[in-house]
Design a protein around this motif. Sequence first.
Motif, PDB file in Angstrom:
ATOM      1  N   LEU A 194       0.703   8.017  -6.697  1.00  0.00           N
ATOM      2  CA  LEU A 194       0.217   9.334  -6.268  1.00  0.00           C
ATOM      3  C   LEU A 194       1.339  10.299  -5.899  1.00  0.00           C
ATOM      4  CD1 LEU A 194      -2.662   8.068  -3.947  1.00  0.00           C
ATOM      5  CD2 LEU A 194      -2.805   8.698  -6.377  1.00  0.00           C
ATOM      6  N   GLY A 195       2.565   9.780  -5.792  1.00  0.00           N
ATOM      7  CA  GLY A 195       3.695  10.627  -5.433  1.00  0.00           C
ATOM      8  C   GLY A 195       3.811  10.892  -3.946  1.00  0.00           C
ATOM      9  N   VAL A 196       2.986  10.237  -3.140  1.00  0.00           N
ATOM     10  CA  VAL A 196       3.022  10.402  -1.687  1.00  0.00           C
ATOM     11  C   VAL A 196       2.694   9.054  -1.043  1.00  0.00           C
ATOM     12  CG1 VAL A 196       0.629  11.241  -1.640  1.00  0.00           C
ATOM     13  CG2 VAL A 196       2.121  11.703   0.277  1.00  0.00           C
ATOM     14  N   ALA A 197       3.539   8.632  -0.107  1.00  0.00           N
ATOM     15  CA  ALA A 197       3.315   7.368   0.593  1.00  0.00           C
ATOM     16  C   ALA A 197       2.251   7.565   1.666  1.00  0.00           C
ATOM     17  CB  ALA A 197       4.613   6.864   1.208  1.00  0.00           C
ATOM     18  N   VAL A 198       1.169   6.820   1.545  1.00  0.00           N
ATOM     19  CA  VAL A 198       0.050   6.922   2.487  1.00  0.00           C
ATOM     20  C   VAL A 198      -0.048   5.603   3.248  1.00  0.00           C
ATOM     21  CG1 VAL A 198      -2.451   7.234   2.704  1.00  0.00           C
ATOM     22  CG2 VAL A 198      -1.184   8.460   0.914  1.00  0.00           C
ATOM     23  N   PRO A 199      -0.055   5.632   4.578  1.00  0.00           N
ATOM     24  CA  PRO A 199      -0.233   4.392   5.335  1.00  0.00           C
ATOM     25  C   PRO A 199      -1.638   3.821   5.127  1.00  0.00           C
ATOM     26  CG  PRO A 199       0.510   6.199   6.770  1.00  0.00           C
ATOM     27  CD  PRO A 199       0.164   6.790   5.440  1.00  0.00           C
ATOM     28  N   MET A 200      -1.721   2.521   5.084  1.00  0.00           N
ATOM     29  CA  MET A 200      -3.007   1.846   4.892  1.00  0.00           C
ATOM     30  C   MET A 200      -3.993   2.205   5.995  1.00  0.00           C
ATOM     31  SD  MET A 200      -3.847  -2.208   4.615  1.00  0.00           S
ATOM     32  CE  MET A 200      -2.739  -2.485   3.284  1.00  0.00           C
ATOM     33  N   THR A 201      -3.504   2.537   7.177  1.00  0.00           N
ATOM     34  CA  THR A 201      -4.378   2.897   8.297  1.00  0.00           C
ATOM     35  C   THR A 201      -5.154   4.180   8.024  1.00  0.00           C
ATOM     36  OG1 THR A 201      -2.522   4.013   9.363  1.00  0.00           O
ATOM     37  CG2 THR A 201      -2.958   1.728  10.031  1.00  0.00           C
ATOM     38  N   GLN A 202      -4.734   4.963   7.026  1.00  0.00           N
ATOM     39  CA  GLN A 202      -5.447   6.195   6.674  1.00  0.00           C
ATOM     40  C   GLN A 202      -6.454   5.980   5.546  1.00  0.00           C
ATOM     41  OE1 GLN A 202      -2.766   9.452   5.955  1.00  0.00           O
ATOM     42  NE2 GLN A 202      -1.713   9.168   7.902  1.00  0.00           N
ATOM     43  N   ALA A 203      -6.676   4.724   5.174  1.00  0.00           N
ATOM     44  CA  ALA A 203      -7.589   4.410   4.075  1.00  0.00           C
ATOM     45  C   ALA A 203      -8.774   3.599   4.583  1.00  0.00           C
ATOM     46  CB  ALA A 203      -6.851   3.621   2.995  1.00  0.00           C
ATOM     47  N   GLU A 204      -9.866   3.689   3.843  1.00  0.00           N
ATOM     48  CA  GLU A 204     -11.063   2.894   4.131  1.00  0.00           C
ATOM     49  C   GLU A 204     -11.102   1.721   3.159  1.00  0.00           C
ATOM     50  OE1 GLU A 204     -15.913   3.154   3.541  1.00  0.00           O
ATOM     51  OE2 GLU A 204     -14.683   4.946   3.231  1.00  0.00           O
ATOM     52  N   PHE A 232       0.838  -1.204   0.000  1.00  0.00           N
ATOM     53  CA  PHE A 232       0.000   0.000   0.000  1.00  0.00           C
ATOM     54  C   PHE A 232       0.872   1.254   0.000  1.00  0.00           C
ATOM     55  CE2 PHE A 232      -2.911   3.208   1.466  1.00  0.00           C
ATOM     56  CZ  PHE A 232      -4.118   2.837   0.898  1.00  0.00           C
ATOM     57  N   LEU A 233       1.888   1.285   0.860  1.00  0.00           N
ATOM     58  CA  LEU A 233       2.815   2.430   0.892  1.00  0.00           C
ATOM     59  C   LEU A 233       3.520   2.611  -0.450  1.00  0.00           C
ATOM     60  CD1 LEU A 233       4.532   2.109   4.389  1.00  0.00           C
ATOM     61  CD2 LEU A 233       3.156   4.033   3.582  1.00  0.00           C
ATOM     62  N   ARG A 234       4.017   1.509  -1.016  1.00  0.00           N
ATOM     63  CA  ARG A 234       4.730   1.578  -2.295  1.00  0.00           C
ATOM     64  C   ARG A 234       3.821   2.066  -3.406  1.00  0.00           C
ATOM     65  NH1 ARG A 234       4.601  -1.627  -6.526  1.00  0.00           N
ATOM     66  NH2 ARG A 234       3.702  -3.388  -5.396  1.00  0.00           N
ATOM     67  N   LEU A 235       2.619   1.498  -3.483  1.00  0.00           N
ATOM     68  CA  LEU A 235       1.708   1.861  -4.570  1.00  0.00           C
ATOM     69  C   LEU A 235       1.214   3.298  -4.462  1.00  0.00           C
ATOM     70  CD1 LEU A 235      -0.221  -1.492  -4.912  1.00  0.00           C
ATOM     71  CD2 LEU A 235       1.280  -0.437  -6.619  1.00  0.00           C
ATOM     72  N   THR A 236       0.937   3.764  -3.255  1.00  0.00           N
ATOM     73  CA  THR A 236       0.517   5.163  -3.137  1.00  0.00           C
ATOM     74  C   THR A 236       1.658   6.096  -3.535  1.00  0.00           C
ATOM     75  OG1 THR A 236       0.966   5.129  -0.747  1.00  0.00           O
ATOM     76  CG2 THR A 236      -1.329   4.802  -1.450  1.00  0.00           C
ATOM     77  N   GLU A 237       2.873   5.733  -3.173  1.00  0.00           N
ATOM     78  CA  GLU A 237       4.003   6.577  -3.576  1.00  0.00           C
ATOM     79  C   GLU A 237       4.221   6.532  -5.087  1.00  0.00           C
ATOM     80  OE1 GLU A 237       8.353   7.964  -2.146  1.00  0.00           O
ATOM     81  OE2 GLU A 237       7.548   6.128  -1.293  1.00  0.00           O
ATOM     82  N   GLU A 238       4.178   5.334  -5.676  1.00  0.00           N
ATOM     83  CA  GLU A 238       4.380   5.208  -7.128  1.00  0.00           C
ATOM     84  C   GLU A 238       3.258   5.839  -7.937  1.00  0.00           C
ATOM     85  OE1 GLU A 238       6.797   0.935  -7.075  1.00  0.00           O
ATOM     86  OE2 GLU A 238       4.866   1.052  -8.086  1.00  0.00           O
TER      87      GLU A 238
END
Length: 160
Positions: A77-87, A69-75
């Motif tokens: 969206l350009g920003v690493a987002v922790p999975m805990t911040q997603a629904e 999740f961290l890798r894919l959000t960074e790749e």
Amino acid sequence: MADANMAKKLPQETFKTVVSSTPLVSIDLLVRNASGEVLLGERLNRPAQGFWFVPGGRIVKDEPLARAFLRLTEEELGVAVPMTQAEFLGPYEHFYTDNFSGEDFSTHYVVLGYAVELDLDLAALPNQQHGRYRWWQVDELLASPEVHKHSKWYLDANAN
């Protein structure tokens, strides 16, 4: 748990064999901004080439879900987002008649859908998978034939 450093992408010929033989597991990201608009990118690559689609990507072997999740959000969206911040939206299945290398076999994805709220600068987004991006109103997205049906599923529970 597997060592996250061991996660790796396969060589292209090996990956072709995998795609032609098994389902892939991926994460799709329903990204909304503070105004409730949805981020879509115009796909450059197969499958779903030419359609507007949510960001996302495959989970690779030995990659823990949270790290993917961290890798894919960074790749994507350009920003690493922790999975805990997603629904978590749930599991989905996507079937395509083509694949990343052509039309000689199909692609089957088991997709884990997640929603996040982010205000992103479209000009700063990566362009490896999507040639251009835009924010869509939900009703416009659901009505557009340019938006792939699999992306619409995350917003229309009756469409899946």
